[in-house]
Design a protein around this motif. Structure first.
Motif, short mmCIF file in Angstrom:
data_model
loop_
_atom_site.label_atom_id
_atom_site.label_comp_id
_atom_site.label_asym_id
_atom_site.label_seq_id
_atom_site.Cartn_x
_atom_site.Cartn_y
_atom_site.Cartn_z
N ASP A 99 0.86 -1.17 0.00
CA ASP A 99 0.00 0.00 0.00
C ASP A 99 0.90 1.22 0.00
N THR A 100 1.10 1.81 -1.17
CA THR A 100 2.05 2.92 -1.29
C THR A 100 1.52 4.20 -0.64
N ALA A 101 0.20 4.35 -0.51
CA ALA A 101 -0.37 5.54 0.14
C ALA A 101 -0.06 5.55 1.63
N ARG A 102 -0.06 4.38 2.24
CA ARG A 102 0.24 4.27 3.67
C ARG A 102 1.70 3.97 3.94
N THR B 145 2.94 0.90 3.76
CA THR B 145 2.94 -0.36 4.50
C THR B 145 2.52 -1.52 3.58
N ALA C 194 0.01 -4.39 2.38
CA ALA C 194 -1.45 -4.42 2.36
C ALA C 194 -1.94 -5.73 2.95
N HIS D 250 -9.95 -0.94 0.68
CA HIS D 250 -10.00 0.50 0.92
C HIS D 250 -11.21 0.88 1.78
N ALA E 83 -10.61 0.50 5.30
CA ALA E 83 -9.70 1.52 5.82
C ALA E 83 -10.37 2.90 5.86
N SER F 80 -2.72 2.02 -4.46
CA SER F 80 -3.00 3.36 -3.96
C SER F 80 -4.44 3.68 -4.31
#
Length: 99
Positions: free
Chosen positions: A8-11, A13, A15, A67, A70, A98
């Protein structure tokens, strides 16, 4: 074996907890081989204890549910990667995610 790793590039971390389905093309139809969820490192080591037969496979990543869990409105409800496999080989399919 067919394995995958989702980041997960947005976080920033792995996934973890993302559901992934593996299907094999059988003529015009698809046959489910297995369904797993990524571990805390974003990995699935394999979908079966046996080596994959030659053929066309697809991995479907349930990015929408990941998503929504989250609290994020998903842009992609799912991501599908279709690929050809030769008998006896190991295939690793990475995915960067993302919203």
């Amino acid at each position: 074996m067919i394995s995958t790793h989702v980041l997960d590039t947005a976080r920033g971390t792995p996934a973890g907890g993302l559901t992934v389905v593996l299907d094999l093309r059988d003529g015009a139809q698809w046959t489910r081989i297995g369904s797993r969820s990524t571990d805390s490192r974003g990995r699935i080591a394999g979908f079966s204890d046996t080596a994959p037969a030659a053929g066309t496979y697809r991995l479907t990543f349930d990015t929408g549910a990941y998503h929504r869990d989250a609290g994020i409105v998903p842009f992609f409800p799912d991501v599908t990667v279709t690929f050809d496999v030769e008998a006896g080989a190991h295939y690793h399919v990475p995915l960067l995610l993302s919203p």
